[in-house]
Scaffold this motif. Structure first.
Motif, PDB file in Angstrom:
ATOM      1  N   ILE A   1      63.372  58.516  46.962  1.00 51.87           N
ATOM      2  CA  ILE A   1      62.401  58.199  45.912  1.00 51.87           C
ATOM      3  C   ILE A   1      61.576  56.982  46.324  1.00 51.87           C
ATOM      4  CG2 ILE A   1      62.119  57.469  43.509  1.00 51.87           C
ATOM      5  CD1 ILE A   1      64.664  59.149  42.897  1.00 51.87           C
ATOM      6  N   ARG A   2      62.220  55.971  46.871  1.00 54.14           N
ATOM      7  CA  ARG A   2      61.500  54.777  47.336  1.00 54.14           C
ATOM      8  C   ARG A   2      60.523  55.120  48.461  1.00 54.14           C
ATOM      9  NH1 ARG A   2      66.920  51.851  46.814  1.00 54.14           N
ATOM     10  NH2 ARG A   2      66.663  50.744  44.834  1.00 54.14           N
ATOM     11  N   SER A   3      60.921  56.029  49.328  1.00 52.94           N
ATOM     12  CA  SER A   3      60.051  56.397  50.452  1.00 52.94           C
ATOM     13  C   SER A   3      58.770  57.068  49.999  1.00 52.94           C
ATOM     14  CB  SER A   3      60.802  57.314  51.436  1.00 52.94           C
ATOM     15  OG  SER A   3      60.918  58.631  50.935  1.00 52.94           O
ATOM     16  N   LYS A   4      58.764  57.564  48.776  1.00 56.41           N
ATOM     17  CA  LYS A   4      57.568  58.189  48.196  1.00 56.41           C
ATOM     18  C   LYS A   4      56.684  57.166  47.485  1.00 56.41           C
ATOM     19  CE  LYS A   4      58.726  62.088  49.787  1.00 56.41           C
ATOM     20  NZ  LYS A   4      58.062  62.556  50.993  1.00 56.41           N
ATOM     21  N   GLY A   5      57.106  55.904  47.492  1.00 58.41           N
ATOM     22  CA  GLY A   5      56.272  54.836  46.948  1.00 58.41           C
ATOM     23  C   GLY A   5      56.647  54.344  45.551  1.00 58.41           C
ATOM     24  N   TYR A   6      57.842  54.666  45.104  1.00 57.35           N
ATOM     25  CA  TYR A   6      58.268  54.274  43.758  1.00 57.35           C
ATOM     26  C   TYR A   6      59.387  53.248  43.835  1.00 57.35           C
ATOM     27  CZ  TYR A   6      55.626  58.462  42.942  1.00 57.35           C
ATOM     28  OH  TYR A   6      54.625  59.392  42.965  1.00 57.35           O
ATOM     29  N   ASP A   7      59.469  52.413  42.822  1.00 62.54           N
ATOM     30  CA  ASP A   7      60.501  51.384  42.738  1.00 62.54           C
ATOM     31  C   ASP A   7      61.649  51.919  41.897  1.00 62.54           C
ATOM     32  OD1 ASP A   7      61.716  48.814  42.955  1.00 62.54           O
ATOM     33  OD2 ASP A   7      61.008  48.380  40.929  1.00 62.54           O
ATOM     34  N   VAL A   8      62.845  51.958  42.485  1.00 67.99           N
ATOM     35  CA  VAL A   8      64.029  52.431  41.784  1.00 67.99           C
ATOM     36  C   VAL A   8      64.876  51.214  41.452  1.00 67.99           C
ATOM     37  CG1 VAL A   8      66.076  53.894  41.879  1.00 67.99           C
ATOM     38  CG2 VAL A   8      64.000  54.577  43.102  1.00 67.99           C
ATOM     39  N   GLU A   9      65.150  51.021  40.164  1.00 66.99           N
ATOM     40  CA  GLU A   9      65.999  49.898  39.750  1.00 66.99           C
ATOM     41  C   GLU A   9      67.454  50.240  40.024  1.00 66.99           C
ATOM     42  OE1 GLU A   9      65.220  48.593  35.765  1.00 66.99           O
ATOM     43  OE2 GLU A   9      63.063  48.660  36.060  1.00 66.99           O
ATOM     44  N   ASN A  10      68.216  49.234  40.400  1.00 66.47           N
ATOM     45  CA  ASN A  10      69.641  49.436  40.671  1.00 66.47           C
ATOM     46  C   ASN A  10      70.454  49.387  39.408  1.00 66.47           C
ATOM     47  OD1 ASN A  10      69.409  49.751  43.460  1.00 66.47           O
ATOM     48  ND2 ASN A  10      69.302  47.544  43.729  1.00 66.47           N
TER      49      ASN A  10
ATOM     50  N   ASN B   1      55.839  65.789  40.363  1.00 70.71           N
ATOM     51  CA  ASN B   1      55.981  66.845  41.367  1.00 70.71           C
ATOM     52  C   ASN B   1      56.490  66.294  42.696  1.00 70.71           C
ATOM     53  OD1 ASN B   1      55.062  68.774  39.553  1.00 70.71           O
ATOM     54  ND2 ASN B   1      52.949  68.638  40.262  1.00 70.71           N
ATOM     55  N   LYS B   2      55.961  65.145  43.098  1.00 76.93           N
ATOM     56  CA  LYS B   2      56.348  64.539  44.372  1.00 76.93           C
ATOM     57  C   LYS B   2      57.845  64.188  44.382  1.00 76.93           C
ATOM     58  CE  LYS B   2      53.416  61.570  45.967  1.00 76.93           C
ATOM     59  NZ  LYS B   2      52.681  60.315  46.247  1.00 76.93           N
ATOM     60  N   ILE B   3      58.315  63.591  43.301  1.00 70.19           N
ATOM     61  CA  ILE B   3      59.716  63.196  43.221  1.00 70.19           C
ATOM     62  C   ILE B   3      60.626  64.422  43.133  1.00 70.19           C
ATOM     63  CG2 ILE B   3      61.457  62.056  41.777  1.00 70.19           C
ATOM     64  CD1 ILE B   3      59.242  59.964  41.103  1.00 70.19           C
ATOM     65  N   GLU B   4      60.309  65.333  42.224  1.00 74.28           N
ATOM     66  CA  GLU B   4      61.171  66.499  42.035  1.00 74.28           C
ATOM     67  C   GLU B   4      61.224  67.382  43.282  1.00 74.28           C
ATOM     68  OE1 GLU B   4      59.991  68.390  38.355  1.00 74.28           O
ATOM     69  OE2 GLU B   4      61.036  66.875  37.156  1.00 74.28           O
ATOM     70  N   SER B   5      60.100  67.561  43.975  1.00 75.62           N
ATOM     71  CA  SER B   5      60.118  68.400  45.176  1.00 75.62           C
ATOM     72  C   SER B   5      60.879  67.715  46.314  1.00 75.62           C
ATOM     73  CB  SER B   5      58.704  68.783  45.620  1.00 75.62           C
ATOM     74  OG  SER B   5      57.965  67.655  46.004  1.00 75.62           O
ATOM     75  N   SER B   6      60.784  66.394  46.416  1.00 75.26           N
ATOM     76  CA  SER B   6      61.537  65.660  47.440  1.00 75.26           C
ATOM     77  C   SER B   6      63.038  65.772  47.207  1.00 75.26           C
ATOM     78  CB  SER B   6      61.137  64.185  47.448  1.00 75.26           C
ATOM     79  OG  SER B   6      59.792  64.046  47.807  1.00 75.26           O
ATOM     80  N   LEU B   7      63.441  65.677  45.949  1.00 75.34           N
ATOM     81  CA  LEU B   7      64.849  65.813  45.627  1.00 75.34           C
ATOM     82  C   LEU B   7      65.332  67.233  45.893  1.00 75.34           C
ATOM     83  CD1 LEU B   7      64.971  63.731  42.327  1.00 75.34           C
ATOM     84  CD2 LEU B   7      65.822  63.051  44.576  1.00 75.34           C
TER      85      LEU B   7
ATOM     86  N   SER C   1      71.481  58.790  36.193  1.00 74.61           N
ATOM     87  CA  SER C   1      70.139  58.542  35.680  1.00 74.61           C
ATOM     88  C   SER C   1      69.703  57.191  36.214  1.00 74.61           C
ATOM     89  CB  SER C   1      70.146  58.529  34.153  1.00 74.61           C
ATOM     90  OG  SER C   1      68.844  58.336  33.659  1.00 74.61           O
ATOM     91  N   MET C   2      68.450  57.121  36.632  1.00 76.15           N
ATOM     92  CA  MET C   2      67.959  55.855  37.169  1.00 76.15           C
ATOM     93  C   MET C   2      66.552  55.571  36.655  1.00 76.15           C
ATOM     94  SD  MET C   2      67.596  57.240  41.034  1.00 76.15           S
ATOM     95  CE  MET C   2      68.865  58.464  40.773  1.00 76.15           C
ATOM     96  N   LYS C   3      66.255  54.303  36.514  1.00 74.38           N
ATOM     97  CA  LYS C   3      64.932  53.855  36.096  1.00 74.38           C
ATOM     98  C   LYS C   3      64.030  53.832  37.319  1.00 74.38           C
ATOM     99  CE  LYS C   3      62.253  51.738  33.028  1.00 74.38           C
ATOM    100  NZ  LYS C   3      61.640  52.472  31.959  1.00 74.38           N
ATOM    101  N   VAL C   4      62.867  54.474  37.203  1.00 73.28           N
ATOM    102  CA  VAL C   4      61.915  54.534  38.311  1.00 73.28           C
ATOM    103  C   VAL C   4      60.566  54.023  37.817  1.00 73.28           C
ATOM    104  CG1 VAL C   4      60.743  56.047  39.954  1.00 73.28           C
ATOM    105  CG2 VAL C   4      63.125  56.499  39.340  1.00 73.28           C
ATOM    106  N   ASN C   5      60.050  53.016  38.503  1.00 72.94           N
ATOM    107  CA  ASN C   5      58.762  52.424  38.139  1.00 72.94           C
ATOM    108  C   ASN C   5      57.674  52.907  39.089  1.00 72.94           C
ATOM    109  OD1 ASN C   5      59.848  50.685  36.060  1.00 72.94           O
ATOM    110  ND2 ASN C   5      60.773  49.538  37.720  1.00 72.94           N
ATOM    111  N   GLY C   6      56.453  53.008  38.579  1.00 69.91           N
ATOM    112  CA  GLY C   6      55.310  53.365  39.410  1.00 69.91           C
ATOM    113  C   GLY C   6      54.828  54.783  39.221  1.00 69.91           C
TER     114      GLY C   6
END
Length: 67
Positions: free
Chosen positions: A58-67, A18-24, A5-10
């Motif tokens: 996820i980052r390539s789609k424009g979202y910030d993923v916390e480490n 939809n963008k994130i789930e379809s990319s995954l 599980s990861m924290k995603v901002n934006g």
């Protein structure tokens, strides 16, 4: 199968989900966005893809993923 599980901002709308789930899905990763919590839960085969690659997609789609 690995799970993470990861924290995603934006994320601000249904289109973001939809963008994130379809990319995954295209990577062979089972992903579930929890919009209200600002997180993404993933299940993946670590012999085919790793968590760093998942975060980069996820980052390539424009979202910030916390480490």
């Amino acid at each position: 199968m690995q799970e993470a599980s990861m924290k995603v901002n934006g994320m601000s709308c249904r289109s973001c989900i939809n963008k994130i789930e379809s990319s995954l899905d295209m990577m062979g990763v089972e992903g579930k966005v929890h919009f209200d919590q600002g997180t993404v839960q993933v299940k993946y085969d670590d012999s085919k893809v790793n968590l760093v690659e998942i975060k980069e997609v996820i980052r390539s789609k424009g979202y910030d993923v916390e480490n």
